[in-house]
Structures are given as structure tokens and as C-alpha cells.
Write an enzyme that holds these catalytic residues in place. Structure first.
Site, PDB file in Angstrom:
ATOM      1  N   ASP A 131       8.628 -22.159 -20.312  1.00 56.63           N
ATOM      2  CA  ASP A 131       8.068 -23.358 -19.678  1.00 56.63           C
ATOM      3  C   ASP A 131       7.583 -24.298 -20.772  1.00 56.63           C
ATOM      4  O   ASP A 131       7.071 -23.846 -21.799  1.00 56.63           O
ATOM      5  CB  ASP A 131       6.904 -22.989 -18.758  1.00 56.63           C
ATOM      6  N   ASP A 153      12.003 -24.767 -12.476  1.00 52.82           N
ATOM      7  CA  ASP A 153      10.847 -24.825 -11.579  1.00 52.82           C
ATOM      8  C   ASP A 153      10.851 -26.121 -10.773  1.00 52.82           C
ATOM      9  O   ASP A 153      10.549 -26.119  -9.576  1.00 52.82           O
ATOM     10  CB  ASP A 153       9.538 -24.744 -12.365  1.00 52.82           C
TER      11      ASP A 153
END
Length: 163
Positions: free
Chosen positions: A124, A141
């Protein structure tokens, strides 16, 4: 034996899923190997947007942290099962909004699954925490989140002939 029929919108969902996977993995490759964000930690980009390296062992947005290897593979299996279920649903869809939603979720689930298998965690790096958005996330995501929102919109407004 008859060949399974895939609708035009089903093919669209699959194409969107592939696009999400390719974009997600290409950006992650650049972040990890070219830009070398793991060594930099956090880099300001523009205003409140930063690139910040976070290795997420949980599900989307760091929920349900899974530090054990068994949990890693359970989450990987769950992602694969969800992707297969949604791919089966997409195969028969007749609505563009639903196809888009399913493609985004499938692509996001598989993009993060690839990370989980390769790295034992999901990479991320998109950080908007200066806007009081507390999660660092990635393209996959975002695909999952937008896809779920579109699924909800489709369930509410998608088939006006039902009403």
C-alpha cells in the site's frame, strides 16, 4: 456439450478486471523497484497527497490484520473464492454498471492476491492521511471500493424495469 455463454457485458467485466490487475501491478512494480519507496518511507507528492510505504497483512485498508502465515493463505484463498464467484456472476450480466462494478472488484481482489502470494503482504502506498483519511491504500483497494459502491448503486438503480 454446449459451450458456456458469456455476455458482451461479461467480457467487459473481464477486460476491466484485467486492466485493474495490470495497472495495479505495474504501479506497484514502479513503486517498489524503480522509485524504491520502501527505502524512502514517505514522499510528499502534491498538497495532502504523499506516497507512503505500508506493508498490509490484513484485508483492504489494513482491516483484520493477519500476521500469521495461515491467515495469509486463508485471506489469499478467500480472495480467490470471491474472484471466482464474481467472475461467474459477471459471465451472465446484462447491465453495464454491474459489469463495471464486478470487473473492478475482481481485478482488485486478484491484484491484492498477487501481492499476498509474492510478498506475504499487500503493498500500500497512496496516502491521503493529511485529509483525515486514515488509511494508506493501493490501486487494487481503490478498485474494490469503487466496485462495491457501484454494486450498491446497481442494486438500487441498475434495473429500472424491475420497478
Amino acid at each position: 456439450m454446449a459451450k458456456p455463454h458469456i455476455t458482451r457485458w461479461g467480457w467487459t467485466a473481464y477486460a476491466i478486471a484485467i486492466a485493474v490487475i495490470v495497472i495495479d501491478q505495474a504501479v506497484k512494480h514502479w513503486i517498489l523497484n524503480v522509485f524504491d519507496l520502501p527505502l524512502r518511507g514517505s514522499v510528499p507528492v502534491a498538497g495532502p497527497f504523499h506516497l507512503t510505504m505500508v506493508w498490509n497483512q490484513g484485508v483492504s485498508f489494513g482491516l483484520l490484520q493477519a500476521g500469521h502465515d495461515l491467515a495469509r493463505w486463508a485471506l489469499a484463498g478467500f480472495s480467490l473464492a470471491v474472484a471466482f464467484f464474481l467472475a461467474g456472476w459477471a459471465r451472465k450480466t446484462e447491465r453495464p454498471l454491474l459489469a463495471t462494478a464486478l470487473g473492478l472488484v475482481i481485478g482488485g481482489a486478484l491484484g491484492n492476491l498477487i501481492d499476498r502470494v509474492r510478498f506475504a503482504a499487500v503493498a500500500d502506498f497512496l496516502d491521503f492521511s493529511r485529509l483525515y483519511f486514515p488509511w494508506v491504500f493501493n490501486i487494487a483497494d481503490a478498485g474494490i471500493t469503487v466496485g462495491v459502491i457501484l454494486l450498491l448503486a446497481d442494486s438500487l438503480f441498475g434495473d429500472s424495469s424491475r420497478k
